[in-house]
Design a protein around this motif. Structure first.
Motif, mmCIF file in Angstrom:
data_model
loop_
_atom_site.group_PDB
_atom_site.id
_atom_site.type_symbol
_atom_site.label_atom_id
_atom_site.label_comp_id
_atom_site.label_asym_id
_atom_site.label_seq_id
_atom_site.Cartn_x
_atom_site.Cartn_y
_atom_site.Cartn_z
ATOM 1 N N VAL A 270 -71.018 -79.296 -42.965
ATOM 2 C CA VAL A 270 -70.317 -78.553 -41.913
ATOM 3 C C VAL A 270 -68.913 -79.145 -41.747
ATOM 4 O O VAL A 270 -68.759 -80.367 -41.671
ATOM 5 C CB VAL A 270 -71.088 -78.637 -40.581
ATOM 6 N N VAL B 248 -76.424 -84.343 -29.965
ATOM 7 C CA VAL B 248 -75.607 -84.018 -31.136
ATOM 8 C C VAL B 248 -74.859 -85.242 -31.671
ATOM 9 O O VAL B 248 -74.597 -85.338 -32.868
ATOM 10 C CB VAL B 248 -74.598 -82.885 -30.784
ATOM 11 N N ALA B 249 -74.532 -86.193 -30.797
ATOM 12 C CA ALA B 249 -73.723 -87.353 -31.219
ATOM 13 C C ALA B 249 -74.357 -88.047 -32.406
ATOM 14 O O ALA B 249 -75.578 -88.222 -32.471
ATOM 15 C CB ALA B 249 -73.588 -88.337 -30.057
ATOM 16 N N LEU C 55 -66.207 -85.399 -38.938
ATOM 17 C CA LEU C 55 -67.137 -86.323 -39.617
ATOM 18 C C LEU C 55 -67.177 -86.058 -41.118
ATOM 19 O O LEU C 55 -67.031 -86.953 -41.940
ATOM 20 C CB LEU C 55 -68.540 -86.174 -39.010
ATOM 21 N N SER D 1 -66.234 -83.701 -30.017
ATOM 22 C CA SER D 1 -65.790 -83.307 -31.363
ATOM 23 C C SER D 1 -66.841 -82.438 -32.052
ATOM 24 O O SER D 1 -68.012 -82.410 -31.654
ATOM 25 C CB SER D 1 -65.539 -84.589 -32.187
ATOM 26 N N GLY D 2 -66.418 -81.750 -33.082
ATOM 27 C CA GLY D 2 -67.322 -81.062 -34.006
ATOM 28 C C GLY D 2 -68.362 -80.163 -33.348
ATOM 29 O O GLY D 2 -68.066 -79.337 -32.486
ATOM 30 N N GLY E 146 -72.025 -86.173 -27.881
ATOM 31 C CA GLY E 146 -71.090 -85.860 -28.969
ATOM 32 C C GLY E 146 -70.184 -84.694 -28.604
ATOM 33 O O GLY E 146 -69.674 -83.993 -29.486
ATOM 34 N N ARG F 59 -65.393 -90.939 -25.774
ATOM 35 C CA ARG F 59 -64.087 -90.612 -25.164
ATOM 36 C C ARG F 59 -64.096 -89.136 -24.773
ATOM 37 O O ARG F 59 -64.966 -88.383 -25.213
ATOM 38 C CB ARG F 59 -62.957 -90.866 -26.177
ATOM 39 N N ASP G 232 -69.820 -88.850 -24.488
ATOM 40 C CA ASP G 232 -69.196 -89.276 -25.761
ATOM 41 C C ASP G 232 -68.482 -90.610 -25.546
ATOM 42 O O ASP G 232 -68.431 -91.124 -24.422
ATOM 43 C CB ASP G 232 -68.201 -88.197 -26.256
ATOM 44 N N ALA H 123 -69.809 -93.137 -22.807
ATOM 45 C CA ALA H 123 -70.870 -94.121 -23.076
ATOM 46 C C ALA H 123 -70.994 -94.338 -24.569
ATOM 47 O O ALA H 123 -70.741 -93.432 -25.373
ATOM 48 C CB ALA H 123 -72.205 -93.607 -22.531
ATOM 49 N N ASN I 26 -77.798 -92.939 -34.784
ATOM 50 C CA ASN I 26 -78.464 -91.680 -35.165
ATOM 51 C C ASN I 26 -79.941 -91.630 -34.800
ATOM 52 O O ASN I 26 -80.495 -90.554 -34.624
ATOM 53 C CB ASN I 26 -78.329 -91.450 -36.680
HETATM 54 P P1 NAI Z 1 -68.042 -85.391 -35.280
HETATM 55 O O1 NAI Z 1 -67.589 -86.722 -35.743
HETATM 56 O O2 NAI Z 1 -67.069 -84.275 -35.242
HETATM 57 O O3 NAI Z 1 -68.710 -85.512 -33.824
HETATM 58 C C1 NAI Z 1 -69.618 -86.525 -33.524
HETATM 59 C C2 NAI Z 1 -69.367 -87.005 -32.103
HETATM 60 O O4 NAI Z 1 -70.328 -88.022 -31.817
HETATM 61 C C3 NAI Z 1 -67.968 -87.615 -31.917
HETATM 62 O O5 NAI Z 1 -67.307 -87.039 -30.809
HETATM 63 C C4 NAI Z 1 -68.257 -89.083 -31.708
HETATM 64 O O6 NAI Z 1 -67.328 -89.736 -30.853
HETATM 65 C C5 NAI Z 1 -69.667 -89.043 -31.101
HETATM 66 N N1 NAI Z 1 -70.304 -90.344 -31.285
HETATM 67 C C6 NAI Z 1 -70.400 -91.059 -32.440
HETATM 68 N N2 NAI Z 1 -70.928 -92.260 -32.192
HETATM 69 C C7 NAI Z 1 -71.188 -92.310 -30.859
HETATM 70 C C8 NAI Z 1 -71.711 -93.307 -30.001
HETATM 71 N N3 NAI Z 1 -72.043 -94.515 -30.456
HETATM 72 N N4 NAI Z 1 -71.850 -93.008 -28.690
HETATM 73 C C9 NAI Z 1 -71.468 -91.810 -28.201
HETATM 74 N N5 NAI Z 1 -70.948 -90.826 -28.970
HETATM 75 C C10 NAI Z 1 -70.804 -91.088 -30.279
HETATM 76 O O7 NAI Z 1 -69.279 -85.027 -36.195
HETATM 77 P P2 NAI Z 1 -70.216 -83.741 -36.349
HETATM 78 O O8 NAI Z 1 -70.162 -83.354 -37.759
HETATM 79 O O9 NAI Z 1 -69.974 -82.745 -35.280
HETATM 80 O O10 NAI Z 1 -71.624 -84.452 -36.130
HETATM 81 C C11 NAI Z 1 -72.592 -84.019 -35.192
HETATM 82 C C12 NAI Z 1 -73.963 -84.407 -35.697
HETATM 83 O O11 NAI Z 1 -74.244 -83.678 -36.885
HETATM 84 C C13 NAI Z 1 -74.137 -85.869 -36.073
HETATM 85 O O12 NAI Z 1 -75.405 -86.303 -35.618
HETATM 86 C C14 NAI Z 1 -74.096 -85.866 -37.589
HETATM 87 O O13 NAI Z 1 -74.807 -86.946 -38.152
HETATM 88 C C15 NAI Z 1 -74.761 -84.546 -37.882
HETATM 89 N N6 NAI Z 1 -74.521 -83.941 -39.178
HETATM 90 C C16 NAI Z 1 -73.248 -83.614 -39.590
HETATM 91 C C17 NAI Z 1 -73.050 -82.944 -40.792
HETATM 92 C C18 NAI Z 1 -71.698 -82.483 -41.253
HETATM 93 O O14 NAI Z 1 -71.575 -82.053 -42.411
HETATM 94 N N7 NAI Z 1 -70.670 -82.526 -40.422
HETATM 95 C C19 NAI Z 1 -74.188 -82.618 -41.660
HETATM 96 C C20 NAI Z 1 -75.482 -82.959 -41.111
HETATM 97 C C21 NAI Z 1 -75.624 -83.608 -39.926
#
Ligand code: NAI
Length: 269
Positions: free
Chosen positions: A199, A69-70, A203, A11-12, A8, A34, A32, A40, A86
């Motif tokens: 956060v 983290v992804a 996402l 992003s984020g 991951g 991309r 990630d 992957a 997840n």
């Molecule tokens: P984000 O969307 O900014 O980053 C997530 C990254 O994971 C992205 O770069 C995306 O391309 C990558 N990703 C998604 N599906 C994928 C796949 N099939 N294969 C490879 N990479 C993949 O989101 P954020 O918020 O940084 O999320 C990080 C983690 O935190 C996630 O597990 C999310 O479920 C979790 N989370 C987020 C919260 C929030 O409020 N933002 C709250 C609690 C948990």
């Protein structure tokens, strides 16, 4: 300097973690869909296997840490996909990388869960059980069926909320069960969960709208600190867990959520 894999990373929270580690001079293997060293798709068995193979190549077979983290959020339309990314995207990759973590002598693995595992009342126990059994096909089938049976007024707003909360509870349980096995614990490899609350990442903002329109005191869950988290708030704790000095904590779930879980489950300890 150490070598870490961060999923991951584009992003984020993953990007913030990769930036922190890179700024310290460590080697970061980003994974990630991309914009990463390893491109992957962790939603499929083939994508996970390819990611693991490439990480092992790039690291030379020894990793100081992995930050898984992804992930996706509850606004993903496809409940089966939420479970595959997840839960299985995390467990399969970590299992494949465990020998490389053991090879470094003090491997550290950190998984991003969510406080939704404990604060969302829509957890589906059967779905959690199926995921923990390791049967991805049955998990996916049940996730889609449960989503179809959920009231339309809920799924119209958060299509996969049941699967999302269940995926995060399942991953926290998997971590606690796995961390204490000899294959991990006696190899000096720690495995912990960080459970973020709301956060401000793409996402979250994808489902809530613009940051300037958000007010923590109007959020559906209590926010005692009165603020939303930022990716750096999570990266800070990921970084702590990845340090060699973090050698005496394993199987822990750390809430980094502004106090939401403590407010909702005050006497859960
Ligand atoms: P984000 O969307 O900014 O980053 C997530 C990254 O994971 C992205 O770069 C995306 O391309 C990558 N990703 C998604 N599906 C994928 C796949 N099939 N294969 C490879 N990479 C993949 O989101 P954020 O918020 O940084 O999320 C990080 C983690 O935190 C996630 O597990 C999310 O479920 C979790 N989370 C987020 C919260 C929030 O409020 N933002 C709250 C609690 C948990």
């Amino acid at each position: 300097m150490a070598t870490f894999a961060v999923t991951g990373s584009a992003s984020g929270m993953g990007a913030a973690t990769a930036a922190l580690l890179t700024a310290e001079g460590h080697t970061v293997i980003g994974v990630d869909l991309r914009d990463a060293q390893v491109i992957a798709d962790l939603s499929t068995p083939e994508g996970r296997a390819a990611a693991a193979e490439r990480i092992l190549e790039l690291s030379g077979g020894a990793l100081d840490g992995v930050a898984a983290v992804a992930g996706v959020g509850p606004d993903m339309p496809n409940a089966a996909g939420v479970m595959s990314i997840n839960y299985f995207g995390v467990t399969a990759l970590l299992e494949a990388l465990r020998p490389a973590l053991a090879a470094s002598g003090a491997g550290r693995a950190v998984v991003i869960g969510s406080n939704s595992a404990s604060t969302v009342p829509l957890v589906d126990d059967k779905l959690v059980e199926l995921a923990l059994s390791g049967d991805e096909a049955a998990t996916r089938e049940h996730a889609d069926a449960a989503q179809a049976a959920m009231p339309a007024e809920i799924t119209a707003i958060v299509p996969s909320i049941g699967a999302y909360a269940s995926s995060k509870l399942a991953i926290a349980r998997w971590v606690r069960r796995t961390a204490v096995t000899p294959e991990w614990a006696r190899e000096g490899v720690t495995l912990n969960v960080i459970a973020p609350g709301a956060v401000l990442t793409p996402l979250m903002l994808g489902s809530t709208g613009k940051e300037e329109d958000l007010n923590a005191d109007e959020f559906p869950t209590p926010m005692p600190l009165g603020i939303f988290g930022r990716p750096e708030d999570i990266a800070f704790w990921v970084h702590q867990f990845l340090k060699p000095e973090a050698r005496y904590t394993t199987g822990a779930v750390l809430y980094v959520d502004g106090g939401t879980d403590a407010a909702m489950r005050t006497d859960a300890q």
